[in-house]
Scaffold this motif. Sequence first.
Motif, short mmCIF file in Angstrom:
data_model
loop_
_atom_site.label_atom_id
_atom_site.label_comp_id
_atom_site.label_asym_id
_atom_site.label_seq_id
_atom_site.Cartn_x
_atom_site.Cartn_y
_atom_site.Cartn_z
N PRO A 96 8.88 2.76 -6.98
CA PRO A 96 7.65 2.41 -6.26
C PRO A 96 6.79 1.37 -6.96
CG PRO A 96 7.41 4.56 -7.29
CD PRO A 96 8.84 4.15 -7.47
N ARG A 97 6.98 1.21 -8.27
CA ARG A 97 6.23 0.19 -9.01
C ARG A 97 7.20 -0.75 -9.71
NH1 ARG A 97 2.05 4.15 -11.34
NH2 ARG A 97 0.28 3.99 -9.91
N GLU A 98 6.71 -1.92 -10.03
CA GLU A 98 7.51 -2.86 -10.82
C GLU A 98 7.95 -2.20 -12.12
OE1 GLU A 98 7.12 -7.32 -12.83
OE2 GLU A 98 5.32 -6.18 -12.27
N VAL A 99 9.19 -2.45 -12.50
CA VAL A 99 9.72 -1.93 -13.76
C VAL A 99 9.98 -3.10 -14.69
CG1 VAL A 99 11.56 -0.62 -14.88
CG2 VAL A 99 10.81 0.01 -12.57
N THR A 100 9.30 -3.10 -15.83
CA THR A 100 9.50 -4.14 -16.84
C THR A 100 10.39 -3.60 -17.95
OG1 THR A 100 7.43 -3.45 -17.91
CG2 THR A 100 7.30 -5.26 -16.32
N ALA A 101 10.84 -4.50 -18.81
CA ALA A 101 11.83 -4.14 -19.83
C ALA A 101 11.32 -3.10 -20.82
CB ALA A 101 12.27 -5.40 -20.58
N ASP A 102 9.99 -3.01 -20.99
CA ASP A 102 9.45 -2.06 -21.97
C ASP A 102 9.12 -0.70 -21.36
OD1 ASP A 102 7.36 -3.00 -20.42
OD2 ASP A 102 5.92 -3.15 -22.07
N MET A 103 9.41 -0.52 -20.06
CA MET A 103 9.05 0.73 -19.38
C MET A 103 10.21 1.73 -19.30
SD MET A 103 6.69 -0.79 -16.27
CE MET A 103 6.53 0.79 -15.43
N GLY A 104 11.27 1.49 -20.04
CA GLY A 104 12.40 2.41 -20.01
C GLY A 104 13.21 2.30 -18.73
N PRO A 105 13.64 1.08 -18.37
CA PRO A 105 14.38 0.92 -17.12
C PRO A 105 15.71 1.66 -17.12
CG PRO A 105 14.57 -1.05 -18.46
CD PRO A 105 13.56 -0.18 -19.13
N THR A 106 16.17 2.01 -15.93
CA THR A 106 17.54 2.46 -15.76
C THR A 106 18.46 1.33 -16.20
OG1 THR A 106 16.83 3.70 -13.80
CG2 THR A 106 19.21 3.37 -14.10
N ILE A 107 19.53 1.67 -16.92
CA ILE A 107 20.51 0.66 -17.32
C ILE A 107 21.86 1.07 -16.74
CG2 ILE A 107 21.61 -0.56 -19.23
CD1 ILE A 107 19.23 0.08 -20.96
N ILE A 108 22.51 0.14 -16.08
CA ILE A 108 23.81 0.41 -15.47
C ILE A 108 24.86 -0.50 -16.09
CG2 ILE A 108 22.83 1.21 -13.29
CD1 ILE A 108 23.44 -1.56 -12.11
N VAL A 109 26.13 -0.10 -15.95
CA VAL A 109 27.24 -0.93 -16.42
C VAL A 109 28.14 -1.23 -15.23
CG1 VAL A 109 29.07 -1.21 -18.12
CG2 VAL A 109 27.14 0.29 -18.63
N LYS B 218 0.83 -1.21 0.00
CA LYS B 218 0.00 0.00 0.00
C LYS B 218 0.86 1.26 0.00
CE LYS B 218 -4.15 -1.92 2.21
NZ LYS B 218 -5.06 -1.84 3.38
N LEU B 219 2.02 1.20 0.67
CA LEU B 219 2.90 2.36 0.70
C LEU B 219 3.47 2.62 -0.69
CD1 LEU B 219 4.54 4.56 2.13
CD2 LEU B 219 6.26 2.81 2.67
N ASN B 220 3.98 1.57 -1.35
CA ASN B 220 4.53 1.74 -2.70
C ASN B 220 3.48 2.30 -3.66
OD1 ASN B 220 7.18 0.70 -2.20
ND2 ASN B 220 6.35 -1.37 -2.23
N GLU B 221 2.29 1.74 -3.62
CA GLU B 221 1.26 2.17 -4.56
C GLU B 221 0.76 3.57 -4.23
OE1 GLU B 221 -0.86 2.50 -7.78
OE2 GLU B 221 0.57 0.88 -7.39
N SER B 222 0.70 3.90 -2.94
CA SER B 222 0.29 5.25 -2.56
C SER B 222 1.28 6.28 -3.09
CB SER B 222 0.20 5.35 -1.03
OG SER B 222 -0.02 6.69 -0.63
N ILE B 223 2.57 5.99 -2.96
CA ILE B 223 3.59 6.91 -3.48
C ILE B 223 3.48 7.02 -5.00
CG2 ILE B 223 6.08 7.17 -3.84
CD1 ILE B 223 6.46 5.99 -1.01
N ALA B 224 3.35 5.88 -5.67
CA ALA B 224 3.25 5.89 -7.13
C ALA B 224 2.03 6.67 -7.60
CB ALA B 224 3.21 4.47 -7.66
#
Length: 259
Positions: free
Chosen positions: A119-132, A30-36
């Motif tokens: 705050p929400r699940e990030v899937t591959a099509d949502m523009g995730p942060t990419i790190i090296v 509920k906290l994650n979704e409230s923030i989102a």
Amino acid sequence: MNKQFLLGDNEVANFIVNGFHLIEPDLPDKLNESIASQLDILDYNPGDGITDVVPDLTKIIENNYVRGAIISLLGNEFELQKHRHWHCKLPESKHMNWHQDGINNRDTIITRFLALYYPREVTADMGPTIIVPGTQFRNAPTDRMAHYANIRGQIPLTVKAGTVALTHYDLWHGTAANTSNKKRHMIKFLLRRTKPNNKPSWNHNPKNIGKSTDWNSRATAEDPHNILSFSNPLHVSQTDHYKEREIRQKNWNYLIGNF
């Protein structure tokens, strides 16, 4: 801080090598979704004032698992700095080029890093942060990095709702394009060390320091000495690897208070 929330030797060594650590804290759904949901309806970016607009964000850094990991790497008297930022990756937005934050004056010891909260699940099509992983000690002008495409070893942060990624301030990063119909939210916090350690601030086992070099298990090292010696996330040449190992050992010595 209860020791159960602190990192262990291997986790600290892996952060030194790779420049990131993922935490899946026990945050209420509920906290994650409230923030989102509050972020969904924002029609402006308040910059450093994002925690004033969404006060529940302060609960993320206060979480025991998040706080324990931060203490492990920055010491008991770490500082949550005033700078923080809401990154909203809108549907149909393009990728962000590779870059390092700040100016081209890189840290070779761990004195600051970022905490990235999703705050929400990030899937591959949502523009995730990419790190090296492993790039945090490599100084590269942003105008040159902007021409790079995919880099061997890059990792998209496709993560569960509530995940916090601790990333070295100088880690190379960018984003993928958001080809979904959803907003991708991320809140960035900046944290720094206020004083050097005089002893380890994590769950340290002194016996791990004396482990012998195991040339037969280089790819599967399970103790800090061998992790620092053999891990090679960028698959660099032997000459570069020697330099990296020296920086890693300098970091380890600094964190255990031997500097």
